[in-house]
Motif scaffolding. Structure first.
Motif, PDB file in Angstrom:
ATOM      1  N   UNK A 107       0.845  -1.082   0.096  1.00  0.00           N
ATOM      2  CA  UNK A 107      -0.033  -0.067   0.076  1.00  0.00           C
ATOM      3  C   UNK A 107       0.894   1.198  -0.065  1.00  0.00           C
ATOM      4  N   UNK A 108       0.398   2.041  -0.705  1.00  0.00           N
ATOM      5  CA  UNK A 108       1.133   3.633  -0.892  1.00  0.00           C
ATOM      6  C   UNK A 108       0.988   4.320   0.444  1.00  0.00           C
ATOM      7  N   UNK A 109       2.258   4.709   0.812  1.00  0.00           N
ATOM      8  CA  UNK A 109       2.499   5.371   2.107  1.00  0.00           C
ATOM      9  C   UNK A 109       2.662   4.509   3.367  1.00  0.00           C
ATOM     10  N   UNK A 110       2.506   3.117   3.167  1.00  0.00           N
ATOM     11  CA  UNK A 110       2.702   2.243   4.483  1.00  0.00           C
ATOM     12  C   UNK A 110       4.413   2.056   4.187  1.00  0.00           C
ATOM     13  N   UNK A 111       4.789   1.539   5.415  1.00  0.00           N
ATOM     14  CA  UNK A 111       6.256   1.217   5.640  1.00  0.00           C
ATOM     15  C   UNK A 111       6.567   0.067   4.790  1.00  0.00           C
ATOM     16  N   UNK A 112       6.059  -0.997   4.590  1.00  0.00           N
ATOM     17  CA  UNK A 112       6.449  -1.937   3.444  1.00  0.00           C
ATOM     18  C   UNK A 112       6.703  -1.545   2.142  1.00  0.00           C
ATOM     19  N   UNK A 113       5.906  -0.817   1.540  1.00  0.00           N
ATOM     20  CA  UNK A 113       6.006  -0.049   0.245  1.00  0.00           C
ATOM     21  C   UNK A 113       7.318   0.889   0.298  1.00  0.00           C
ATOM     22  N   UNK A 114       7.196   1.658   1.554  1.00  0.00           N
ATOM     23  CA  UNK A 114       8.416   2.777   1.324  1.00  0.00           C
ATOM     24  C   UNK A 114       9.727   2.039   1.465  1.00  0.00           C
ATOM     25  N   UNK A 115       9.865   1.135   2.301  1.00  0.00           N
ATOM     26  CA  UNK A 115      10.972   0.312   2.377  1.00  0.00           C
ATOM     27  C   UNK A 115      11.547  -0.411   0.917  1.00  0.00           C
ATOM     28  N   UNK A 116      10.368  -0.993   0.152  1.00  0.00           N
ATOM     29  CA  UNK A 116      10.583  -1.826  -0.810  1.00  0.00           C
ATOM     30  C   UNK A 116      11.108  -0.658  -1.994  1.00  0.00           C
ATOM     31  N   UNK A 117      10.469   0.458  -2.067  1.00  0.00           N
ATOM     32  CA  UNK A 117      11.145   1.520  -3.041  1.00  0.00           C
ATOM     33  C   UNK A 117      12.612   1.950  -2.537  1.00  0.00           C
ATOM     34  N   UNK A 128      10.966  10.189   3.228  1.00  0.00           N
ATOM     35  CA  UNK A 128      11.385  11.362   2.268  1.00  0.00           C
ATOM     36  C   UNK A 128      11.651  10.707   0.936  1.00  0.00           C
ATOM     37  N   UNK A 129      12.236   9.583   0.825  1.00  0.00           N
ATOM     38  CA  UNK A 129      12.915   9.064  -0.488  1.00  0.00           C
ATOM     39  C   UNK A 129      11.455   8.689  -1.274  1.00  0.00           C
ATOM     40  N   UNK A 130      10.439   8.399  -0.628  1.00  0.00           N
ATOM     41  CA  UNK A 130       9.066   7.665  -1.136  1.00  0.00           C
ATOM     42  C   UNK A 130       8.391   9.084  -1.512  1.00  0.00           C
TER      43      UNK A 130
END
Length: 332
Positions: free
Chosen positions: A141-151, A306-308
């Motif tokens: 999900x956009x904005x969740x930690x899994x996605x942000x870490x993934x990106x 921030x990177x995400x």
């Protein structure tokens, strides 16, 4: 981020009702209502604290409810449907950025790495991150930690997730495994034990760990509203002390012993698989061995956000993190 907060606001009334109905626990001691974001072996120390009686030793009756989603968990906390939430620290920043008069404070860390793994549909004996280019990636999900870490991890390996691959992010968290199993995506980002189940069934193969790649972050923490902490400081300290006992117990016991203690929380998962997952998380240092969320971890979290493009504002460590309680517990 704004969409995330709107979802929280729209769900408050429903979750007041939901959490008053489904929360359950033993009837002894002072009641503490805890809402966990999902049910996961990743949260093993929490279940150990319950099953080994560490909360009970502190005079607490922990009533645990699973919310199945970060927005739903935060909704439960903000609407007084829960006293304490176990969820990603990023949610406290989202709430703070909306001008909350009663901010949500992180007081005890449970996990200190990302808990997801990269699963490939094809077996790749010599995996390279470049293998992801021009493929379909089933993300979170956009904005969740899994996605942000993934990106964040993809970019570290020179991959732009929005131009170098077909990134799918519109599938609900609970339906991501089913989507991959039904044929969607060449790669998927999954939590355990689903990743290992897929590997066992030949549906996919674990090729990398996002937790290993991203470093230490306050991935899931126990948090509560500032007002609750102010009014229940002794209770929060007792809660943190019980958690610390469990963290030390998990650190000093084998994966098999941990698996046997928490097995009742995963009725549909074989004991051997639970043990394998616990061992994987222990070996990569995912379980925090103490409840202190330090400044470096907090800054790493914000760098990832921030990177995400999901960090609404920089927040000082001391603004949304209370380490005094955990430090007192460890010191005593």
């Amino acid at each position: 981020m704004k969409r995330y907060v709107k979802i929280i606001s729209a769900s408050i009334i429903g979750f007041v009702l939901l959490f008053s109905i489904v929360a359950c626990g033993n009837s002894n001691g002072q009641t503490v209502r805890v809402a966990e974001v999902t049910r996961s072996i990743f949260y093993a120390p929490q279940y150990v604290a319950i099953e080994k009686g560490f909360f009970e030793e502190e005079g607490l009756d922990v009533q645990l409810t699973t919310a199945w989603g970060g927005d739903k968990t935060m909704t439960a906390l903000l609407s007084n449907g829960a006293d304490i939430a176990l969820v990603g620290s990023e949610t406290s920043i989202y709430v703070y950025a909306q001008g909350a008069t009663d901010p949500v404070i992180n007081f005890a860390q449970l996990t200190q790495t990302d808990g997801t793994f990269l699963v490939s549909r094809e077996k790749l004996d010599n995996f390279s991150w470049d293998d992801l280019k021009d493929t379909t990636f089933l993300g979170q999900r956009v904005g969740g930690m899994p996605q942000m870490v993934g990106e964040f991890v993809l970019k570290q390996h020179g991959i732009d997730p929005h131009s170098d691959l077909n990134l799918i992010q519109n599938i609900d968290f609970g339906n991501i495994p089913n989507a991959f199993a039904s044929g969607t995506g060449d790669f998927v980002q999954l939590f355990e034990p689903q990743a290992s189940i897929f590997e066992k069934e030949g549906i996919g193969y674990i090729v990398a760990s996002f937790g290993t790649e991203s470093g230490l972050v306050p991935y899931t923490t126990f948090m509560s509203k500032q007002s609750y902490i102010n009014e229940n400081e002794e209770t929060v300290e007792k809660f943190t002390r019980a958690l610390y006992k469990a963290q030390q117990w998990v650190d000093n016991h084998s994966a098999k012993e941990v698996a046997e203690v928490i097995q009742s929380y995963f009725d549909d998962t074989e004991l051997e698989l639970i043990e394998m997952v616990v061992d994987r998380y222990k070996s990569q240092g995912s379980f925090a061995t103490d409840p202190i969320l330090d400044k470096q971890e907090w800054e790493n979290l914000q760098a990832i956000m921030e990177e995400a493009g999901e960090l609404p504002t920089q927040v000082d460590h001391g603004t949304l993190v209370n380490t005094n309680i955990a430090e007192n517990v460890i010191g005593n």
